[in-house]
Design an enzyme around this catalytic site. Sequence first.
Site, PDB file in Angstrom:
ATOM      1  N   GLY A   1      -1.997  -4.707  -8.409  1.00 44.06           N
ATOM      2  CA  GLY A   1      -0.600  -5.091  -8.243  1.00 44.06           C
ATOM      3  C   GLY A   1      -0.495  -6.571  -7.929  1.00 44.06           C
ATOM      4  O   GLY A   1      -0.961  -7.018  -6.877  1.00 44.06           O
TER       5      GLY A   1
ATOM      6  N   ASN B   1       6.250   6.223  -6.449  1.00 41.81           N
ATOM      7  CA  ASN B   1       4.965   5.535  -6.363  1.00 41.81           C
ATOM      8  C   ASN B   1       3.745   6.441  -6.414  1.00 41.81           C
ATOM      9  O   ASN B   1       2.625   5.963  -6.595  1.00 41.81           O
ATOM     10  CB  ASN B   1       4.923   4.684  -5.086  1.00 41.81           C
ATOM     11  CG  ASN B   1       5.829   3.473  -5.193  1.00 41.81           C
ATOM     12  OD1 ASN B   1       6.094   2.978  -6.286  1.00 41.81           O
ATOM     13  ND2 ASN B   1       6.320   2.979  -4.072  1.00 41.81           N
TER      14      ASN B   1
ATOM     15  N   ASN C   1       4.354   1.479   0.033  1.00 38.31           N
ATOM     16  CA  ASN C   1       5.104   2.501   0.776  1.00 38.31           C
ATOM     17  C   ASN C   1       5.484   3.692  -0.089  1.00 38.31           C
ATOM     18  O   ASN C   1       5.641   3.549  -1.295  1.00 38.31           O
ATOM     19  CB  ASN C   1       6.378   1.877   1.361  1.00 38.31           C
ATOM     20  CG  ASN C   1       6.120   1.200   2.688  1.00 38.31           C
ATOM     21  OD1 ASN C   1       5.406   1.728   3.533  1.00 38.31           O
ATOM     22  ND2 ASN C   1       6.683   0.016   2.867  1.00 38.31           N
TER      23      ASN C   1
ATOM     24  N   HIS D   1       4.611   5.199   9.689  1.00 37.77           N
ATOM     25  CA  HIS D   1       5.196   3.903   9.344  1.00 37.77           C
ATOM     26  C   HIS D   1       6.651   4.111   8.924  1.00 37.77           C
ATOM     27  O   HIS D   1       7.021   3.960   7.767  1.00 37.77           O
ATOM     28  CB  HIS D   1       4.381   3.255   8.220  1.00 37.77           C
ATOM     29  CG  HIS D   1       4.908   1.915   7.783  1.00 37.77           C
ATOM     30  ND1 HIS D   1       5.193   0.901   8.669  1.00 37.77           N
ATOM     31  CD2 HIS D   1       5.196   1.425   6.542  1.00 37.77           C
ATOM     32  CE1 HIS D   1       5.628  -0.158   7.993  1.00 37.77           C
ATOM     33  NE2 HIS D   1       5.647   0.140   6.704  1.00 37.77           N
TER      34      HIS D   1
END
Length: 300
Positions: A7, A94, A119, A174
């Site tokens: 990425g 994702n 995330n 998170h």
Amino acid sequence: MKITVIGAGNVGSSVAYALILREIANEIVLVDINEDLLYAKELELTQSIAALNLNIDLLCTKDYTHTKNSDIVLFSAGFARKDGQSREELLQLNTSIMLDCAKKIKDFTEDPLFIILTNPVDFLLNTLYESGIFSSKKIIAMAGVLDNARFKYELAKKLNVKMSRVDTRLIGFHNDDMVLVKSYASVKNKNISEFLNEEEFEDLENEVKTGGAKVIKHLKTSAYLAPASACIRMLESIRSGEFLPMSVILHGEFGVQNKALGVMARLGLEGVIEIMKMDLSLQEKDKLEKSLIKYQYKGE
């Protein structure tokens, strides 16, 4: 050391740049599907290497064959969180990207240290573990170091002290269910309960938990410099041996079985070396327990 970054967006390219500045790897491979982006990043990064007169090999490519024998893989591909979007809403978007990339890495590197930066990190880590592509101790997710940095920043700002005089720890997810461990937080070696009452600590918690959202609101995209710095801190801990907050697959610790959760841990090239045992307060235990039930890690 050879490090592959998957990425080349804001986070991935910032990580690659920081790897160069800190001279962590002598070989860096940056992978992306966007050829124009790759070309631009290769120019920027290789010219940075030239400007600093460093002996680092860097390659920007679409071809996963160049990732062969990577010591560490940093996954930062996928969609970034938008204003008003939860991390959980990103999961479906994702997941397929991560699994596809992980399988391609597996074709050329048997069992690298694989760190997720995308995330929602905890739940992507769960998915990667369930896929069985890599061994559980070699897959980790970065988030705790970033959240802890926000904890340290907000506490230092609130008390008007240098951040270097503040020591903080946190565990959990998170997201808004993270647990700031007040019993382990100190300023100038004094517990923060001497400086903040319960209401003030709750205000501080809110500031920490909305740290990422505040960046998105004003920048119109997700944070990337602080996440990249947090990733570098994790990589440097491989040598220093310090305990840092990170999401790892637990096998009974904190009452969690075969699921990802942010804990204080030590990291090595061989993966998670040690998980810190923590004597949490009753309130901290209760917050953690409620979050575990919420995400079906435990029954009620």
